[in-house]
Scaffold this motif. Structure first.
Motif, mmCIF file in Angstrom:
data_model
loop_
_atom_site.group_PDB
_atom_site.id
_atom_site.type_symbol
_atom_site.label_atom_id
_atom_site.label_comp_id
_atom_site.label_asym_id
_atom_site.label_seq_id
_atom_site.Cartn_x
_atom_site.Cartn_y
_atom_site.Cartn_z
ATOM 1 N N GLY A 100 35.645 23.685 76.027
ATOM 2 C CA GLY A 100 36.548 24.547 74.722
ATOM 3 C C GLY A 100 35.874 24.104 73.250
ATOM 4 N N TYR A 132 44.046 21.450 79.063
ATOM 5 C CA TYR A 132 43.733 22.411 78.654
ATOM 6 C C TYR A 132 43.914 23.561 78.944
ATOM 7 C CZ TYR A 132 38.534 24.104 78.259
ATOM 8 O OH TYR A 132 37.564 25.287 77.667
ATOM 9 N N LEU A 136 43.975 26.342 75.491
ATOM 10 C CA LEU A 136 43.533 27.655 75.850
ATOM 11 C C LEU A 136 45.040 28.490 75.177
ATOM 12 C CD1 LEU A 136 41.048 27.722 79.060
ATOM 13 C CD2 LEU A 136 41.063 28.061 75.728
ATOM 14 N N ILE A 141 43.162 31.618 73.149
ATOM 15 C CA ILE A 141 42.378 32.242 73.462
ATOM 16 C C ILE A 141 42.351 32.943 75.327
ATOM 17 C CG2 ILE A 141 39.804 31.419 74.704
ATOM 18 C CD1 ILE A 141 40.728 28.736 72.493
ATOM 19 N N ASP A 142 41.686 34.059 75.503
ATOM 20 C CA ASP A 142 41.677 35.168 76.495
ATOM 21 C C ASP A 142 40.503 33.480 77.481
ATOM 22 O OD1 ASP A 142 43.690 36.702 75.932
ATOM 23 O OD2 ASP A 142 41.851 37.738 75.773
ATOM 24 N N TYR A 143 41.550 33.334 79.013
ATOM 25 C CA TYR A 143 40.263 33.288 79.693
ATOM 26 C C TYR A 143 40.530 33.575 80.932
ATOM 27 C CZ TYR A 143 44.857 30.299 81.121
ATOM 28 O OH TYR A 143 45.477 30.277 81.511
ATOM 29 N N ASP A 144 39.135 33.402 81.957
ATOM 30 C CA ASP A 144 39.384 33.563 83.504
ATOM 31 C C ASP A 144 39.452 32.194 84.850
ATOM 32 O OD1 ASP A 144 38.507 34.026 86.233
ATOM 33 O OD2 ASP A 144 37.006 35.489 85.259
ATOM 34 N N GLU A 145 40.790 32.209 85.199
ATOM 35 C CA GLU A 145 40.978 31.241 85.757
ATOM 36 C C GLU A 145 39.777 31.086 86.613
ATOM 37 O OE1 GLU A 145 43.318 28.247 87.051
ATOM 38 O OE2 GLU A 145 44.141 30.419 86.019
ATOM 39 N N TYR A 147 36.894 30.187 85.490
ATOM 40 C CA TYR A 147 36.189 29.046 85.106
ATOM 41 C C TYR A 147 37.027 28.109 84.190
ATOM 42 C CZ TYR A 147 32.468 32.814 85.607
ATOM 43 O OH TYR A 147 31.923 34.325 86.534
ATOM 44 N N VAL A 148 37.792 27.660 84.556
ATOM 45 C CA VAL A 148 38.826 27.000 83.860
ATOM 46 C C VAL A 148 38.148 25.254 84.687
ATOM 47 C CG1 VAL A 148 40.614 25.610 83.195
ATOM 48 C CG2 VAL A 148 40.116 27.793 83.087
#
Length: 153
Positions: A100, A132, A136, A141-145, A147-148
């Motif tokens: 990140g 983290y 985000l 920041i858009d994120y896909d769970e 990939y966290v």
């Protein structure tokens, strides 16, 4: 680059593969120094590098002719090699894929530096995963769970 001026303050965060808690306090400070030197090798300027047993925070000034991805590729590959070459762990060491990054203005240098300096104290109260996700979210920041970074092993 003549007549190119820039000042981009970047915080990069990355974790040990599978979030294994293996960055031993006995040699962690030396690893942080190695990572700082690796950042400087790219032409960027390290402000501070610190972390705990499962992840690292790097704060540096990004050189305009190199991407953050190139800096992180260099840092993660060469620091993994340093850990493995020095046989600091029983098995093979790897960093988790990805990282990140967050940018800051000059007015935030002191607060970000203090935050990174106090990682052990900070993580006695907050988990890395929660920290983290909060970063985000705060930065939009858009994120896909999926990939966290996973929970600590």
């Amino acid at each position: 680059m003549a007549n190119t001026y820039s000042q981009m303050y970047i915080q990069a965060v990355f974790a040990v593969k599978y979030r294994r808690a293996v960055l031993d306090k006995e040699w962690r400070a030396e690893l942080m120094a190695v990572i700082g030197n690796l950042i400087n090798e790219t032409g960027c300027k390290t402000i501070i590098v610190n972390g705990v047993e499962d992840h690292v925070h790097c704060f540096f000034v990004l050189k305009p002719s190199i991407s953050v991805s190139e800096v992180m590729k260099n840092v993660k590959a060469k620091s993994s090699k340093w850990i493995n070459d020095n046989r600091l762990l029983a098995g093979r060491f790897e960093w988790q894929r990805g990282f990140g990054t967050f940018s800051y203005s000059q007015s935030h240098i002191d607060s970000v530096t203090k935050y990174i300096q106090n990682q052990e104290q900070h993580h006695s109260k907050a988990t890395f995963r929660n920290e983290y996700i909060e970063m985000l979210t705060r930065y939009g920041i858009d994120y896909d769970e999926q990939y966290v970074f996973k929970g600590l092993i």
